[in-house]
Design a protein around this motif. Structure first.
Motif, mmCIF file in Angstrom:
data_model
loop_
_atom_site.group_PDB
_atom_site.id
_atom_site.type_symbol
_atom_site.label_atom_id
_atom_site.label_comp_id
_atom_site.label_asym_id
_atom_site.label_seq_id
_atom_site.Cartn_x
_atom_site.Cartn_y
_atom_site.Cartn_z
ATOM 1 N N GLY A 1 0.445 -1.142 0.258
ATOM 2 C CA GLY A 1 -0.346 0.250 0.130
ATOM 3 C C GLY A 1 1.202 1.425 0.103
ATOM 4 N N LYS A 2 2.062 0.997 -0.163
ATOM 5 C CA LYS A 2 2.833 2.142 -0.429
ATOM 6 C C LYS A 2 3.743 2.424 -1.504
ATOM 7 C CE LYS A 2 3.440 2.204 5.007
ATOM 8 N NZ LYS A 2 4.452 1.886 6.211
ATOM 9 N N ILE A 3 4.047 3.776 -2.169
ATOM 10 C CA ILE A 3 4.948 4.239 -2.807
ATOM 11 C C ILE A 3 6.430 3.999 -2.232
ATOM 12 C CG2 ILE A 3 5.967 4.984 -4.467
ATOM 13 C CD1 ILE A 3 2.790 6.535 -5.309
ATOM 14 N N CYS A 4 7.277 2.919 -2.687
ATOM 15 C CA CYS A 4 8.409 2.609 -2.169
ATOM 16 C C CYS A 4 9.345 3.132 -3.220
ATOM 17 C CB CYS A 4 8.515 1.610 -1.773
ATOM 18 S SG CYS A 4 7.662 0.395 -0.633
ATOM 19 N N GLU A 5 10.722 3.764 -3.273
ATOM 20 C CA GLU A 5 11.815 4.003 -4.213
ATOM 21 C C GLU A 5 13.086 3.263 -2.975
ATOM 22 O OE1 GLU A 5 14.633 7.988 -5.673
ATOM 23 O OE2 GLU A 5 12.641 7.778 -5.091
ATOM 24 N N GLN A 6 14.052 2.347 -4.113
ATOM 25 C CA GLN A 6 14.767 1.972 -3.381
ATOM 26 C C GLN A 6 15.627 1.372 -4.361
ATOM 27 O OE1 GLN A 6 13.721 -1.174 -1.178
ATOM 28 N NE2 GLN A 6 15.305 -2.980 -1.553
ATOM 29 N N LYS A 7 17.450 1.379 -4.028
ATOM 30 C CA LYS A 7 18.350 1.112 -4.606
ATOM 31 C C LYS A 7 18.852 -0.118 -4.463
ATOM 32 C CE LYS A 7 19.654 5.642 -5.124
ATOM 33 N NZ LYS A 7 20.008 6.249 -6.416
ATOM 34 N N GLU A 8 18.633 -0.651 -6.080
ATOM 35 C CA GLU A 8 18.756 -2.444 -6.227
ATOM 36 C C GLU A 8 19.943 -2.697 -7.399
ATOM 37 O OE1 GLU A 8 14.680 -4.168 -5.405
ATOM 38 O OE2 GLU A 8 15.022 -2.878 -7.197
ATOM 39 N N VAL A 9 20.126 -3.896 -7.024
ATOM 40 C CA VAL A 9 21.080 -4.028 -8.498
ATOM 41 C C VAL A 9 19.782 -4.905 -9.451
ATOM 42 C CG1 VAL A 9 22.583 -5.435 -9.325
ATOM 43 C CG2 VAL A 9 23.026 -4.069 -7.346
ATOM 44 N N LYS A 10 20.411 -4.589 -10.546
ATOM 45 C CA LYS A 10 19.688 -5.427 -11.519
ATOM 46 C C LYS A 10 20.654 -6.462 -12.553
ATOM 47 C CE LYS A 10 16.058 -4.664 -14.012
ATOM 48 N NZ LYS A 10 14.444 -4.783 -12.756
ATOM 49 N N ILE A 11 20.238 -7.653 -12.515
ATOM 50 C CA ILE A 11 21.048 -8.676 -12.908
ATOM 51 C C ILE A 11 20.470 -8.845 -14.393
ATOM 52 C CG2 ILE A 11 22.435 -10.865 -12.770
ATOM 53 C CD1 ILE A 11 21.486 -10.119 -9.421
ATOM 54 N N LEU A 12 21.380 -9.327 -15.407
ATOM 55 C CA LEU A 12 21.001 -9.765 -16.702
ATOM 56 C C LEU A 12 22.185 -11.460 -16.514
ATOM 57 C CD1 LEU A 12 19.328 -9.821 -19.558
ATOM 58 C CD2 LEU A 12 20.988 -8.653 -20.554
ATOM 59 N N LEU A 13 21.244 -11.770 -16.911
ATOM 60 C CA LEU A 13 21.838 -13.714 -16.735
ATOM 61 C C LEU A 13 21.694 -14.553 -18.174
ATOM 62 C CD1 LEU A 13 20.786 -15.399 -13.346
ATOM 63 C CD2 LEU A 13 22.302 -14.083 -13.747
ATOM 64 N N LYS A 14 23.100 -15.008 -18.536
ATOM 65 C CA LYS A 14 23.074 -15.557 -20.117
ATOM 66 C C LYS A 14 22.411 -16.733 -19.342
ATOM 67 C CE LYS A 14 24.404 -11.385 -20.980
ATOM 68 N NZ LYS A 14 25.323 -10.230 -20.048
ATOM 69 N N SER A 15 21.825 -18.208 -20.474
ATOM 70 C CA SER A 15 21.350 -18.933 -19.978
ATOM 71 C C SER A 15 20.876 -19.702 -21.269
ATOM 72 C CB SER A 15 20.639 -19.065 -18.961
ATOM 73 O OG SER A 15 20.874 -20.735 -18.320
ATOM 74 N N ARG A 16 20.077 -20.683 -20.961
ATOM 75 C CA ARG A 16 19.391 -21.547 -22.088
ATOM 76 C C ARG A 16 18.382 -21.746 -21.454
ATOM 77 N NH1 ARG A 16 21.336 -27.501 -23.327
ATOM 78 N NH2 ARG A 16 23.715 -26.588 -23.533
ATOM 79 N N ILE A 17 16.306 -21.721 -22.572
ATOM 80 C CA ILE A 17 15.335 -21.610 -21.471
ATOM 81 C C ILE A 17 15.294 -23.185 -20.829
ATOM 82 C CG2 ILE A 17 12.731 -22.473 -22.675
ATOM 83 C CD1 ILE A 17 13.730 -19.145 -23.429
ATOM 84 N N SER A 18 15.771 -23.817 -21.573
ATOM 85 C CA SER A 18 15.373 -25.134 -20.500
ATOM 86 C C SER A 18 16.123 -24.870 -18.998
ATOM 87 C CB SER A 18 15.886 -26.604 -20.940
ATOM 88 O OG SER A 18 17.603 -26.289 -20.968
#
Length: 121
Positions: free
Chosen positions: A62-79
């Motif tokens: 119920g609150k609007i939050c702002e937060q520093k985070e780390v975005k990760i892009l993983l490279k893999s396979r669908i399976s």
């Protein structure tokens, strides 16, 4: 469950063959990110990862939050998505962790071969 998973792998594969997956994950800090990446690479569930700091704005309890985070892009396979997701759920401190799969429509052949060779299905 396995039947559904096999159907999803086929749906997201090119001509019934394996496809490259980009998996987006958000984690609260670099300190929490590195053990997850080491575990995923050690288990050969991902070939590599890129990460960068972000500021996220979201609604939580119920609150609007702002937060520093780390975005990760993983490279893999669908399976491997379910296995990757399981590890992240075990290691992430978040109650709800972003784990989103993006299928690569086209991938350069040497890069595709490297992803397939580096990861285990």
């Amino acid at each position: 469950m396995k039947r559904i998973w096999n159907w999803l792998v086929t749906l997201f594969s090119v001509n019934g063959e394996e496809s490259v997956a980009y998996i987006l994950v958000t984690i609260p800090s670099l300190e929490k990110t590195m053990p997850i990446l080491q575990e995923l690479i050690g288990r050969k569930l991902i070939a590599c990862a890129s990460f960068f700091p972000v500021t996220s704005v979201f609604s939580w309890e119920g609150k609007i939050c702002e937060q520093k985070e780390v975005k990760i892009l993983l490279k893999s396979r669908i399976s491997l998505f379910k296995n990757v997701s399981d590890v992240i759920h075990l290691m992430s401190p978040y109650e709800v962790t972003e784990i989103s799969l993006i299928k690569a429509e086209r991938v350069d052949e040497p890069y595709f071969n490297w992803i397939m060779k580096t990861t285990h299905s």
